[in-house]
Scaffold this motif. Structure first.
Motif, PDB file in Angstrom:
ATOM      1  N   PRO A  93       1.943  13.897   7.189  1.00 45.73           N
ATOM      2  CA  PRO A  93       2.941  12.882   6.841  1.00 45.73           C
ATOM      3  C   PRO A  93       3.333  13.063   5.366  1.00 45.73           C
ATOM      4  O   PRO A  93       2.486  13.018   4.478  1.00 45.73           O
ATOM      5  CB  PRO A  93       2.187  11.566   7.049  1.00 45.73           C
ATOM      6  CG  PRO A  93       0.751  11.923   6.782  1.00 45.73           C
ATOM      7  CD  PRO A  93       0.584  13.374   7.132  1.00 45.73           C
ATOM      8  N   TYR A  94       4.582  13.320   5.105  1.00 45.19           N
ATOM      9  CA  TYR A  94       5.034  13.542   3.732  1.00 45.19           C
ATOM     10  C   TYR A  94       5.179  12.216   2.983  1.00 45.19           C
ATOM     11  O   TYR A  94       5.330  11.152   3.606  1.00 45.19           O
ATOM     12  CB  TYR A  94       6.321  14.361   3.725  1.00 45.19           C
ATOM     13  CG  TYR A  94       6.023  15.826   3.898  1.00 45.19           C
ATOM     14  CD1 TYR A  94       5.960  16.671   2.800  1.00 45.19           C
ATOM     15  CD2 TYR A  94       5.742  16.352   5.154  1.00 45.19           C
ATOM     16  CE1 TYR A  94       5.639  18.005   2.946  1.00 45.19           C
ATOM     17  CE2 TYR A  94       5.426  17.685   5.318  1.00 45.19           C
ATOM     18  CZ  TYR A  94       5.374  18.507   4.200  1.00 45.19           C
ATOM     19  OH  TYR A  94       5.048  19.826   4.354  1.00 45.19           O
ATOM     20  N   PRO A  95       5.118  12.248   1.651  1.00 46.48           N
ATOM     21  CA  PRO A  95       5.066  10.998   0.881  1.00 46.48           C
ATOM     22  C   PRO A  95       6.292  10.096   1.033  1.00 46.48           C
ATOM     23  O   PRO A  95       6.170   8.880   0.919  1.00 46.48           O
ATOM     24  CB  PRO A  95       4.902  11.448  -0.572  1.00 46.48           C
ATOM     25  CG  PRO A  95       5.073  12.899  -0.610  1.00 46.48           C
ATOM     26  CD  PRO A  95       4.977  13.419   0.791  1.00 46.48           C
ATOM     27  N   SER A  96       7.457  10.671   1.290  1.00 43.36           N
ATOM     28  CA  SER A  96       8.643   9.824   1.420  1.00 43.36           C
ATOM     29  C   SER A  96       8.915   9.386   2.860  1.00 43.36           C
ATOM     30  O   SER A  96       9.888   8.667   3.116  1.00 43.36           O
ATOM     31  CB  SER A  96       9.874  10.538   0.845  1.00 43.36           C
ATOM     32  OG  SER A  96      10.096  11.747   1.543  1.00 43.36           O
ATOM     33  N   ALA A  97       8.062   9.790   3.798  1.00 40.26           N
ATOM     34  CA  ALA A  97       8.209   9.327   5.191  1.00 40.26           C
ATOM     35  C   ALA A  97       7.867   7.841   5.245  1.00 40.26           C
ATOM     36  O   ALA A  97       6.826   7.416   4.763  1.00 40.26           O
ATOM     37  CB  ALA A  97       7.304  10.119   6.120  1.00 40.26           C
ATOM     38  N   ARG A  98       8.759   7.062   5.827  1.00 39.52           N
ATOM     39  CA  ARG A  98       8.545   5.613   5.928  1.00 39.52           C
ATOM     40  C   ARG A  98       8.078   5.270   7.332  1.00 39.52           C
ATOM     41  O   ARG A  98       8.720   5.638   8.302  1.00 39.52           O
ATOM     42  CB  ARG A  98       9.828   4.870   5.606  1.00 39.52           C
ATOM     43  CG  ARG A  98      10.243   5.075   4.148  1.00 39.52           C
ATOM     44  CD  ARG A  98      11.174   4.021   3.687  1.00 39.52           C
ATOM     45  NE  ARG A  98      10.580   2.719   3.837  1.00 39.52           N
ATOM     46  CZ  ARG A  98      10.363   1.874   2.826  1.00 39.52           C
ATOM     47  NH1 ARG A  98      10.675   2.218   1.614  1.00 39.52           N
ATOM     48  NH2 ARG A  98       9.850   0.693   3.040  1.00 39.52           N
ATOM     49  N   ILE A  99       6.980   4.546   7.406  1.00 35.20           N
ATOM     50  CA  ILE A  99       6.426   4.112   8.684  1.00 35.20           C
ATOM     51  C   ILE A  99       6.415   2.589   8.663  1.00 35.20           C
ATOM     52  O   ILE A  99       5.749   1.980   7.840  1.00 35.20           O
ATOM     53  CB  ILE A  99       5.004   4.686   8.916  1.00 35.20           C
ATOM     54  CG1 ILE A  99       5.055   6.219   9.005  1.00 35.20           C
ATOM     55  CG2 ILE A  99       4.416   4.133  10.199  1.00 35.20           C
ATOM     56  CD1 ILE A  99       4.719   6.917   7.757  1.00 35.20           C
ATOM     57  N   VAL A 107       0.840  -1.200   0.000  1.00 35.58           N
ATOM     58  CA  VAL A 107       0.000   0.000   0.000  1.00 35.58           C
ATOM     59  C   VAL A 107       0.875   1.249   0.000  1.00 35.58           C
ATOM     60  O   VAL A 107       0.612   2.201  -0.746  1.00 35.58           O
ATOM     61  CB  VAL A 107      -0.974  -0.010   1.200  1.00 35.58           C
ATOM     62  CG1 VAL A 107      -1.649   1.339   1.392  1.00 35.58           C
ATOM     63  CG2 VAL A 107      -1.998  -1.120   1.025  1.00 35.58           C
ATOM     64  N   TRP A 108       1.940   1.263   0.817  1.00 36.95           N
ATOM     65  CA  TRP A 108       2.847   2.407   0.869  1.00 36.95           C
ATOM     66  C   TRP A 108       3.457   2.670  -0.508  1.00 36.95           C
ATOM     67  O   TRP A 108       3.480   3.810  -0.982  1.00 36.95           O
ATOM     68  CB  TRP A 108       3.954   2.167   1.909  1.00 36.95           C
ATOM     69  CG  TRP A 108       4.885   3.336   2.059  1.00 36.95           C
ATOM     70  CD1 TRP A 108       4.713   4.406   2.877  1.00 36.95           C
ATOM     71  CD2 TRP A 108       6.119   3.555   1.384  1.00 36.95           C
ATOM     72  NE1 TRP A 108       5.773   5.287   2.745  1.00 36.95           N
ATOM     73  CE2 TRP A 108       6.643   4.783   1.834  1.00 36.95           C
ATOM     74  CE3 TRP A 108       6.842   2.830   0.437  1.00 36.95           C
ATOM     75  CZ2 TRP A 108       7.856   5.301   1.371  1.00 36.95           C
ATOM     76  CZ3 TRP A 108       8.039   3.357  -0.030  1.00 36.95           C
ATOM     77  CH2 TRP A 108       8.538   4.578   0.440  1.00 36.95           C
ATOM     78  N   LEU A 109       3.902   1.613  -1.164  1.00 39.26           N
ATOM     79  CA  LEU A 109       4.574   1.740  -2.456  1.00 39.26           C
ATOM     80  C   LEU A 109       3.628   2.202  -3.569  1.00 39.26           C
ATOM     81  O   LEU A 109       3.980   3.054  -4.383  1.00 39.26           O
ATOM     82  CB  LEU A 109       5.211   0.400  -2.834  1.00 39.26           C
ATOM     83  CG  LEU A 109       6.100   0.402  -4.060  1.00 39.26           C
ATOM     84  CD1 LEU A 109       7.320   1.274  -3.846  1.00 39.26           C
ATOM     85  CD2 LEU A 109       6.521  -1.021  -4.382  1.00 39.26           C
ATOM     86  N   SER A 125       8.345  14.856   8.149  1.00 38.39           N
ATOM     87  CA  SER A 125       8.828  15.486   6.931  1.00 38.39           C
ATOM     88  C   SER A 125       9.411  14.461   5.953  1.00 38.39           C
ATOM     89  O   SER A 125       9.342  13.248   6.170  1.00 38.39           O
ATOM     90  CB  SER A 125       9.859  16.557   7.285  1.00 38.39           C
ATOM     91  OG  SER A 125      10.186  17.316   6.155  1.00 38.39           O
ATOM     92  N   GLU A 126       9.993  14.996   4.879  1.00 34.79           N
ATOM     93  CA  GLU A 126      10.555  14.161   3.814  1.00 34.79           C
ATOM     94  C   GLU A 126      11.620  13.202   4.344  1.00 34.79           C
ATOM     95  O   GLU A 126      12.474  13.579   5.144  1.00 34.79           O
ATOM     96  CB  GLU A 126      11.170  15.046   2.725  1.00 34.79           C
ATOM     97  CG  GLU A 126      10.177  15.936   2.024  1.00 34.79           C
ATOM     98  CD  GLU A 126       9.207  15.184   1.113  1.00 34.79           C
ATOM     99  OE1 GLU A 126       9.377  13.985   0.876  1.00 34.79           O
ATOM    100  OE2 GLU A 126       8.257  15.820   0.649  1.00 34.79           O
ATOM    101  N   SER A 127      11.532  11.974   3.912  1.00 33.72           N
ATOM    102  CA  SER A 127      12.532  10.928   4.187  1.00 33.72           C
ATOM    103  C   SER A 127      12.755  10.645   5.665  1.00 33.72           C
ATOM    104  O   SER A 127      13.820  10.172   6.056  1.00 33.72           O
ATOM    105  CB  SER A 127      13.860  11.268   3.503  1.00 33.72           C
ATOM    106  OG  SER A 127      13.673  11.358   2.116  1.00 33.72           O
ATOM    107  N   VAL A 128      11.750  10.914   6.498  1.00 33.35           N
ATOM    108  CA  VAL A 128      11.814  10.503   7.901  1.00 33.35           C
ATOM    109  C   VAL A 128      11.570   9.000   7.954  1.00 33.35           C
ATOM    110  O   VAL A 128      10.737   8.472   7.217  1.00 33.35           O
ATOM    111  CB  VAL A 128      10.767  11.253   8.754  1.00 33.35           C
ATOM    112  CG1 VAL A 128      10.630  10.632  10.143  1.00 33.35           C
ATOM    113  CG2 VAL A 128      11.122  12.720   8.870  1.00 33.35           C
ATOM    114  N   ASP A 129      12.295   8.303   8.811  1.00 26.43           N
ATOM    115  CA  ASP A 129      12.138   6.860   8.968  1.00 26.43           C
ATOM    116  C   ASP A 129      11.618   6.573  10.374  1.00 26.43           C
ATOM    117  O   ASP A 129      12.301   6.856  11.356  1.00 26.43           O
ATOM    118  CB  ASP A 129      13.475   6.168   8.748  1.00 26.43           C
ATOM    119  CG  ASP A 129      13.342   4.674   8.507  1.00 26.43           C
ATOM    120  OD1 ASP A 129      12.295   4.100   8.879  1.00 26.43           O
ATOM    121  OD2 ASP A 129      14.284   4.084   7.966  1.00 26.43           O
ATOM    122  N   CYS A 130      10.379   6.064  10.459  1.00 28.66           N
ATOM    123  CA  CYS A 130       9.773   5.678  11.733  1.00 28.66           C
ATOM    124  C   CYS A 130       9.841   4.161  11.848  1.00 28.66           C
ATOM    125  O   CYS A 130       8.973   3.454  11.328  1.00 28.66           O
ATOM    126  CB  CYS A 130       8.312   6.108  11.799  1.00 28.66           C
ATOM    127  SG  CYS A 130       8.063   7.827  12.090  1.00 28.66           S
TER     128      CYS A 130
END
Length: 185
Positions: free
Chosen positions: A57-63, A24-26, A78-83
């Motif tokens: 939540p920005y589009p490149s944030a990974r959860i 779904v994320w991809l 923000s952009e490219s945040v990794d949770c």
């Protein structure tokens, strides 16, 4: 191992849910335009995230596991945040997690031969600013109003209304609100 930290095993159900979330994320989350925060919030909520009003939540944030994410009103990933939320991540209202930051709730117990996964929640208070490329480790609590400066690494709790920096991050000065000029100093 602290009381909050625990040995962690991942069920088949957890692995299947994360696999579905990654698809779904991809396909539905990542390719969206930056302004479609409500759409991404909907997807996160469908997977169990607890989100306040006007969350960004920005589009490149990974959860890693949305069901372990809690965000207060007007919070931002923000952009490219990794949770990496193997355990819960709590982000307070009006808090910003800036680009390239890594919120990491899990590690491995290197004192045991099998090096099992251990996890502990992260709690980030209200009106906090985690600036660019900050690492926040498992079990950390960051107090309300704190600012953590760029490229810092947070391995222990930080008090409220302080600016912290370094590796490991340590408080360096208070953050004070000037009511006359309506600004923080």
């Amino acid at each position: 191992m602290t009381q909050e930290t625990r040995l962690h095993t991942l069920s088949i159900g957890n692995k299947l849910a994360r696999s579905l979330w990654q698809i779904v994320w991809l396909i539905l989350y990542r390719p969206t335009p930056r302004l479609l925060h409500p759409w991404r919030c909907l997807l996160l909520r469908l997977f169990g995230a607890k989100l306040g009003k006007a969350v960004h939540p920005y589009p490149s944030a990974r959860i890693w596991a949305p069901w372990n994410l809690v965000m207060g009103d007007h919070a931002c990933l923000s952009e490219s945040v990794d949770c990496y939320c193997v355990a819960k991540i709590y982000i307070g209202a009006h808090t910003t997690i800036s680009q390239y930051s890594f919120l990491c709730t899990a590690s491995h117990d290197h004192t045991l031969a099998a090096m099992p996964l251990v996890a502990a929640p992260i709690t980030i208070g209200e009106r906090v600013w985690i600036t660019a490329d900050v690492f926040v480790g498992p079990g950390v609590t960051i107090g309300n109003g704190a600012v953590v400066t760029a490229r810092s690494s947070v391995f222990g709790d930080l008090p409220p209304w302080m600016v912290a920096r370094g590796n490991p991050a340590v408080p360096v000065k208070p953050r004070i609100f000037d009511e006359k000029n309506n600004e923080y100093k």
